[in-house]
Design an enzyme around this catalytic site. Structure first.
Site: not given
Length: 768
Positions: A52, A98, A143
């Site tokens: 991570r 993931h 968007y």
């Protein structure tokens, strides 16, 4: 206490404490809670560190970043393709590789697309991807649209060429690369930051051309030191034009240890009388800087600034305008103060902590980091060349079979037509391998043309030459190094650019003290008889003509600057410091000096003083003692003041007299009995505090009875006149008249003319 693994229930029969329970499908292992907790936390820690928070030295990416780039490559979102919705990319990343939160994944994607966050962005975004003022103001992923940048090909172009290891994804249905075959040390180029369990990383970005030059130098000279590499890498190169002001020796120490800090400072210039800031430190918001400056202005801690403006636009991404209060403001000192008190100067921690080739995290110095990456690159190129060589050899093997088939085409066709199992027959008849026989059987009819034999022979010759070249490179470390250097040089030329963050030598920023922040405007401070104080602008004010409260009147005044400290002297000989700029205006009747101070009970204020630390004043008492003192020795911040001249009881201080020159000055001392004595100022000592020496000989019995005491001391120079105030009458003594009163210090002096012996105070009328 103990805990047990979830699953089937434990057998009802309990074993003795000393015996280990037997592992079986119907029983569970008992673990001490401390052991279970330690093991679970250790596994979690290693997961956070390796999967991570920390980047890998090979490709410089964390797992989530690597998966985003690979998923976009899998979707065909290359630099020359059309943009696709970010939600599509995030969905593929979460669904295939993931299994974490979509917001965290999208934020990692946004970071790689922001040109003000990444030195060399990996993602080309379309839409609102945040701004320098607010990096987290990006639009939702439904968007925005994205594709990879050209630079991302540095990480992906060799992916399908046997260069890296693959591992199954989280559910075992797909494979994903463990690392990407980076052709440049991306871990240095884009850097990164992260917080793991018990460790963190902060790697600054660098310039491609500088890093490539250093890598090539270390390949040629493996014994090069960090100091040698710094001839190529001058320092970090952030995606901003702000200056790096960290000293060179500190940068070298940072690269030698892998730990340190980098300090950046905004770039500014003068335009007319204004200050224009054109570049901010990395990840510093212009609006936040203006807010910090405005808060100082609102708190009246920055009176040097009159106005702030943000004139940033598309052509000028950073243009912050600071308007000083007047042209007398020292702009360099102002900016130095702002560097010390705002984010216009900022420090960045450096910790070159990453996962090495052995799969373990460690802190690298610059040489170790580049050396480790060179090893990674050499291995990657070797695997790429070997992969290509294997394919070339395999293709040559097949082409050898094709040529045998073409030379015996009729017999081959006959065997295929007549035999039920043609493969073993072909292998036996023409001594073919199974691979060659299979390739001949899969040959299409349209490839049986006459010219096909020539094409195969030509391809065979080309592949044979390529095989020889590949074998030469693989069998020679020198040739392998040369190839790696050529590829690094080519990539540096294609993707490199000029340094953005200049490295400059600057003095450390220092905040100005409060007096330096205050504009040096002329002011006249007026003290009344009842201890009320006020300040008037300028030096043209006649303090005697100001309005006073009933029963009050003018006592003393002093001229100075608003940035100077005002010293008030009380009747007990204590001095108090006040900020001149904070005094009430002379348009009002003022306020008591004692407000905010703690003078002794019954003390009154007898005078005020202003000037620099070396400004001198004559301090005296009504008993006839005094000395010359510096203002610097009287300055204090305590409300209770500072004992300067010894007084108390019947002994009170007199109004202090300014001293301009010890060599050319004269002292005039007047008493209530109408006596006047004049002597040279040089006869007086310079003291920091004390009783002083005798100025005038006042008989002890007369002083104790109140018949005579000193009422005023004045310091004047040759050519000045003395004004003796007696009631409403004023006696003017010209220089020739003053000569009559000159005598030795500590004498009795001479009597003043009749009608002027009730002396109230003594003033000086300077020569014009």
């Amino acid at each position: 206490m103990a805990t047990r693994k979830s699953g089937t229930t434990r057998s009802s029969k309990k074993k003795p404490a000393a015996a280990k329970p037997k592992a079986s499908s119907n029983s569970e292992e008992l673990l001490a809670l401390a052991d279970f907790t330690e093991s679970a936390y250790l596994h979690y820690s290693m997961y956070v560190i390796l999967d991570r928070a920390l980047p890998h030295v090979g490709d410089g990416l964390k797992p989530v970043q690597r998966r985003i780039i690979y998923a976009m490559s899998d979707l065909g979102l290359h630099a020359n393709s059309k943009h696709k919705k970010s939600a599509r990319t995030v969905g593929d990343v979460l669904g295939k590789f993931h299994p974490h939160g979509d917001s965290a994944c999208y934020e990692a994607m946004v970071l790689m697309a922001q040109p003000f966050s990444y030195r060399y962005p990996l993602i080309d975004g379309q839409g609102n991807w945040g701004s320098t003022d607010d990096p987290k103001s990006f639009a939702a992923m439904r968007y925005t649209e994205a594709r990879m940048t050209r630079y991302a090909q540095v990480l992906l172009s060799e992916l399908g060429q046997g260069t890296v290891d693959w591992m199954p994804n989280f559910d075992g249905t797909l494979n994903e690369p463990r690392t990407l075959p980076a052709r440049l040390p991306n871990v240095l180029l884009n850097g990164g930051s992260g917080i793991a369990v018990g460790m963190a990383t902060d790697i600054p970005p660098h310039n491609i051309r500088e890093v490539a030059s250093a890598v090539i130098h270390l390949i040629d000279s493996p014994k090069a030191t960090v100091k040698d590499l710094m001839k190529h890498i001058n320092g970090p190169d952030y995606p901003t034009d702000a200056e790096i002001i960290t000293p060179a020796d500190e940068i070298r120490q940072m690269y030698e240890t892998g730990n340190g800090s980098i300090r950046m400072r905004a770039v500014w210039k003068k335009e007319g009388g204004d200050v224009v800031i054109t570049a901010l430190p990395h990840q510093v918001s212009g609006s936040k800087v203006l807010e910090q400056i405005a808060s100082q202005m609102n708190a009246k801690k920055l009176p040097l600034v009159q106005d702030l403006r943000d004139e940033s636009d598309h052509e000028n991404p950073v243009r912050l305008v600071i308007e000083p209060r007047s042209n007398r403001v020292n702009v360099d000192e102002l900016m130095n103060h702002l560097f010390a008190t705002t984010d216009l100067e900022r420090s960045y921690r450096v910790n070159l902590n990453m996962i090495g080739l052995n799969g373990r995290p460690r802190v690298f110095n610059l040489k170790e980091l580049i050396k480790e990456w060179i090893e990674y690159r050499m291995t990657t190129v070797t695997r790429r060349l070997q992969h290509r060589l294997d394919r070339v050899v395999d293709r040559l093997h097949i082409l050898d079979g094709y040529l045998i088939a073409y030379l015996n085409i009729d017999e081959v066709i006959k065997i295929i037509r007549t035999e039920d199992e043609p493969k073993p027959v072909l292998m036996k008849r023409f001594k073919l391998t199974e691979r060659q026989a299979e390739a001949i059987l899969e040959l299409k009819l349209r490839h049986l043309a006459k010219l096909e034999e020539m094409r195969i022979q030509g391809e065979k010759d080309e592949l044979a030459a390529e095989r020889d070249t590949l074998e030469k490179i693989l069998n020679s470390k020198a040739r392998l190094k040369t190839l790696v250097k050529k590829e690094i040089t080519a990539d540096a030329e294609e993707f490199g650019d000029a340094r953005r963050s200049p490295i400059a030598q600057r003095e450390a920023a220092k905040a100005l003290d409060q007096s330096a922040l205050i504009p040096a405007e002329p002011t006249t401070v007026v003290l009344s008889k009842l201890g009320w104080i006020r300040a008037a602008k300028g030096h043209d004010v006649n303090p005697v003509e100001l309005n006073y409260r009933q029963g009050d009147g003018y006592l003393h005044s002093v001229r100075g600057r608003t940035n100077q400290t005002l010293i008030c002297l009380d009747s007990t000989g204590r001095a108090y410091g006040l900020a001149a700029h904070s005094l009430p205006s002379a348009r009002s009747l003022g306020e008591p000096v004692s407000s905010g101070l703690k003078p002794p009970a019954g003390a009154t204020f007898n005078g005020v003083m202003m000037g620099g630390e070396d400004t001198q004043y004559l301090l005296s008492t009504n008993q006839g003692y005094g000395f010359v003192a510096r203002l610097g020795d009287m300055i204090t911040k305590t409300k209770a003041g500072k004992a300067v001249i010894r007084a108390g009881g019947a002994v009170e201080t007199l109004t202090p007299a300014p001293v301009s020159s010890m060599e050319d000055g004269w002292v005039a001392v007047a008493t209530s009995a109408g006596r006047l004595l004049v002597f040279e100022l040089s006869e007086l000592p310079e003291l920091a505090k004390g009783k002083g020496v005798k100025l005038f000989n006042v008989p002890k019995k007369d002083f104790e009875s109140g018949e005579e005491k000193v009422v005023g001391c004045a310091v004047f120079e040759e050519g000045d006149k003395l004004l003796i105030h007696s009631g409403k009458r004023v006696l003017t003594l010209k220089p020739k008249d003053i000569d009559n009163y000159v005598g030795e210090r500590a004498r009795r002096g001479l009597m003043l003319p009749k009608g002027y012996r009730q002396v109230a105070r003594i003033d000086v009328d300077p020569a014009s």
